[in-house]
Each structure stands twice: as C-alpha cells, then as structure tokens.
Scaffold this active site. Structure first.
Site, PDB file in Angstrom:
ATOM      1  N   HIS A  58       0.051   3.652 -10.484  1.00 27.45           N
ATOM      2  CA  HIS A  58      -0.861   4.131  -9.419  1.00 27.45           C
ATOM      3  C   HIS A  58      -0.064   4.872  -8.325  1.00 27.45           C
ATOM      4  O   HIS A  58       0.071   4.390  -7.193  1.00 27.45           O
ATOM      5  CB  HIS A  58      -1.555   2.887  -8.860  1.00 27.45           C
ATOM      6  CG  HIS A  58      -2.761   3.095  -8.020  1.00 27.45           C
ATOM      7  ND1 HIS A  58      -2.769   3.916  -6.918  1.00 27.45           N
ATOM      8  CD2 HIS A  58      -4.002   2.573  -8.105  1.00 27.45           C
ATOM      9  CE1 HIS A  58      -3.972   3.863  -6.362  1.00 27.45           C
ATOM     10  NE2 HIS A  58      -4.732   3.057  -7.068  1.00 27.45           N
ATOM     11  N   GLU A 117      -2.432   9.381 -10.890  1.00 29.41           N
ATOM     12  CA  GLU A 117      -1.958   8.208 -11.625  1.00 29.41           C
ATOM     13  C   GLU A 117      -2.017   8.414 -13.129  1.00 29.41           C
ATOM     14  O   GLU A 117      -3.095   8.690 -13.670  1.00 29.41           O
ATOM     15  CB  GLU A 117      -2.847   7.014 -11.259  1.00 29.41           C
ATOM     16  CG  GLU A 117      -3.076   6.858  -9.767  1.00 29.41           C
ATOM     17  CD  GLU A 117      -4.269   5.964  -9.447  1.00 29.41           C
ATOM     18  OE1 GLU A 117      -4.575   5.048 -10.220  1.00 29.41           O
ATOM     19  OE2 GLU A 117      -4.908   6.194  -8.401  1.00 29.41           O
ATOM     20  N   ARG A 125       0.857  -1.199   0.000  1.00 34.53           N
ATOM     21  CA  ARG A 125       0.000   0.000   0.000  1.00 34.53           C
ATOM     22  C   ARG A 125       0.884   1.237   0.000  1.00 34.53           C
ATOM     23  O   ARG A 125       1.386   1.663   1.045  1.00 34.53           O
ATOM     24  CB  ARG A 125      -0.898  -0.026   1.236  1.00 34.53           C
ATOM     25  CG  ARG A 125      -1.789   1.177   1.392  1.00 34.53           C
ATOM     26  CD  ARG A 125      -2.878   1.263   0.367  1.00 34.53           C
ATOM     27  NE  ARG A 125      -3.828   0.166   0.446  1.00 34.53           N
ATOM     28  CZ  ARG A 125      -4.698  -0.136  -0.533  1.00 34.53           C
ATOM     29  NH1 ARG A 125      -4.742   0.582  -1.644  1.00 34.53           N
ATOM     30  NH2 ARG A 125      -5.521  -1.169  -0.411  1.00 34.53           N
ATOM     31  N   ASP A 155     -12.460   9.958  -6.129  1.00 36.40           N
ATOM     32  CA  ASP A 155     -12.010   8.829  -6.948  1.00 36.40           C
ATOM     33  C   ASP A 155     -12.478   9.125  -8.377  1.00 36.40           C
ATOM     34  O   ASP A 155     -13.630   8.871  -8.733  1.00 36.40           O
ATOM     35  CB  ASP A 155     -12.642   7.529  -6.400  1.00 36.40           C
ATOM     36  CG  ASP A 155     -11.988   6.288  -6.987  1.00 36.40           C
ATOM     37  OD1 ASP A 155     -11.150   6.426  -7.904  1.00 36.40           O
ATOM     38  OD2 ASP A 155     -12.324   5.174  -6.530  1.00 36.40           O
ATOM     39  N   ARG A 175       0.670  -6.474 -10.291  1.00 34.93           N
ATOM     40  CA  ARG A 175       1.174  -5.931  -9.021  1.00 34.93           C
ATOM     41  C   ARG A 175       1.383  -7.009  -7.954  1.00 34.93           C
ATOM     42  O   ARG A 175       2.052  -6.753  -6.953  1.00 34.93           O
ATOM     43  CB  ARG A 175       0.274  -4.796  -8.508  1.00 34.93           C
ATOM     44  CG  ARG A 175      -1.130  -5.214  -8.142  1.00 34.93           C
ATOM     45  CD  ARG A 175      -1.937  -4.035  -7.613  1.00 34.93           C
ATOM     46  NE  ARG A 175      -3.271  -4.427  -7.210  1.00 34.93           N
ATOM     47  CZ  ARG A 175      -4.055  -3.736  -6.419  1.00 34.93           C
ATOM     48  NH1 ARG A 175      -3.652  -2.586  -5.922  1.00 34.93           N
ATOM     49  NH2 ARG A 175      -5.262  -4.159  -6.106  1.00 34.93           N
TER      50      ARG A 175
END
Ligand code: TA6
Length: 285
Positions: free
Chosen positions: A155, A255, A59, A198, A85
């Site tokens: 990201h 991102e 994270r 978002d 990832r």
C-alpha cells in the site's frame, strides 16, 4: 550500515543508510516508513501525525495489507487490510549487496493469535531491497493442509508536491471498481485527482508512472495484476486522527496488489510472490 533503533516508547525499527539511500523499517508490519535518495526529498510520504505505537498502524510508507485487502469479505469485525501490518515480524537477515544497495528480509508466520483471526498456517517473507531502485517482494507460502485464498497490497504512499499538479499514466483503457461510487468504470486518459479517489484497477500492465512537477516515479510490479489508486481528499483527512487536515495535498497511494477480483488461491505447499519495484527520475530543468 543497518542499525537497530527505537523510539522513546520502545517502538523498534531498523535504520539503513548506504552511499545512495536512507531508509527506515519498523519491525511491526515489516513497515518501510522512510525512503529517500541522499540529497533528495523523501520518495515515500509519511504522515506528520502518524502513530508509532504497538498495535497501531503507521500512516505512510508501505503498509503490507495481508491476507485480505480492504474489509474482510465476510466479517466486518476483523481488522481492515488484515493483520500483517499490525503484527511484529522477525528480522531474518540483512545484507549489504554493494555500497549503494542494502537488503533486509523479514518473516511472519502463523501464531495462536493469527489462527484466531484467520485459520490457516502460513509463512510470509518480505524482502526489501534498498538501493537507487526500491523493491519489496512479498512471498506468501501456504504451510497448511488445506488451500486458502488471499488478497494483498503493498500500500505505497508517495510524497508529491501538490495533488493538483500530478497525474498518473499507464491506466488508460483499464477497468476499475470505484469504491467511492461503488460502480464499475473505465479509465479515459491519465488519472488526475480533484476529489476523493479510491479505485481498484484490474488487469493492469505495469509500469504505472506518477508524474509530479519535479520528478516522475515509476511503479512496476510482478505477480500483481491490480493497482489501487487512493487519495482520501479533505473530509476524510479531517476525520482521521493520524492525518493532518491538508495531508491529502501531498500524498497519493498507488498500490501493487492482488485485490478482490484478482484474488490468489494457494494450494498446500504453494507460494506466490507479489513484488513492487519503484524508481524515480528528476525532471528538474
Ligand atoms: O487502498 C485504499 C484503501 O483501501 C482505502 O479504502 C482507505 O480506507 C485506505 O486504504 C486506508 O485504509 P486504512 O485502514 O489504512 O485507514
């Protein structure tokens, strides 16, 4: 200097240090999880409660979302943001370009596991250039006999002083899809954050700049026309096991992406490179 290191549980990463910068890259995910200019605060944010465990996503830093960004378009059982990832990449090479700049190249290609999740043969290369400027170039190559479609994101989690004091410049007038309200919208002026955000901005003209009290971070991109801006805000942090409850105050994701709405079609043998180039300038008096 570029050194192999590992945590007590054998989770492996590379530690890079040169005259100007320090960085750490996990082999799982080719995940850059630390980057700082010598003598300055880290530029990338990393959660204090991040996992560093095989199969669990780190994270913070720069997760590579590929071959789909967000939820899989048709199968909700497949992992969010694809499998790159959480896969272990191969270290293809390292180079000291000069005393201030190091380069690391990592590779992932199809395997029996990846073909079960996504039925195409591919090669993915991530070239990370660690200098005063940071760049990550993700090259996707179609090694299959049929065309495929991908969405992807670098990201990037940026470390900030306090979310209440930052704004993002460069997105005014751009259309975005708001994942919180599920509506299309247009950005008016700079982006300030005072609740969950978002958003997928489309047809972005880079650079996008993150202005904090003591520094400005410039995010440039090539091969990308969408930008995601994400801050989970408090309730989501509380519900996430790998984020502290107040973590939303000190991070903001911006991102470079080929998000849904900006997906790429790659014919057999074709390749595409998505690059993000990140630099910062102190604004301390
Ligand atoms: O890039 C924003 C986003 O897609 C959000 O919707 C949020 O879920 C975030 O990524 C983090 O996703 P993750 O799967 O890492 O928890």
């Amino acid at each position: 200097m570029i050194e192999y290191k590992h945590f007590d549980n054998d989770f492996r990463y590379l530690e890079i240090s040169n005259a100007s910068v320090r960085a750490k890259i996990a082999l799982q995910g080719a995940h850059l999880f630390h980057y700082e200019h010598v003598g300055e605060d880290p530029l990338l944010w990393l959660s204090e409660s991040s996992f560093f465990e095989t199969g669990k996503v780190i994270r913070g830093g720069v997760p590579v979302c590929w071959p789909w960004f967000g939820k899989h378009p048709t199968n909700s059982e497949l992992p969010q943001h694809g499998f790159a990832r959480s896969s272990v990449w191969e270290l293809l090479g390292t180079k000291e370009i000069d005393e201030h700049t190091s380069e690391v190249i990592l590779r992932l290609h199809h395997s029996s596991g990846s073909l079960q999740l996504w039925p195409y043969k591919f090669e993915l290369l991530l070239t990370i250039t660690i200098g005063q400027t940071l760049s990550l170039a993700l090259t996707s190559k179609n090694c299959d006999t049929q065309a495929f479609e991908i969405t992807a994101a670098l990201h990037s989690y940026f470390a900030i002083g306090n979310i209440g004091n930052v704004h993002v410049e460069g997105l005014a007038g751009k259309s975005y899809f708001d994942k919180v309200t599920e509506q299309e919208n247009t950005q008016h002026g700079n982006v300030s954050i005072s609740n969950e955000v978002d958003r997928i901005y489309l047809k972005v003209d880079y650079p996008v700049s993150l202005h904090d009290k003591t520094r400005t971070i410039h995010i440039n991109a090539l091969g990308s026309s969408s930008t995601i801006v994400w801050n989970p805000w408090k309730e989501n942090c509380v519900s996430m096991a790998d984020m502290e409850d107040d973590a939303y105050k000190t991070m903001l994701c911006i991102e470079a992406a080929n998000a849904p709405g900006d997906a790429l079609q790659l014919a057999p043998g074709e390749e595409h490179t998505l690059t993000t180039i990140i630099s910062s300038k102190s604004t301390r008096p």
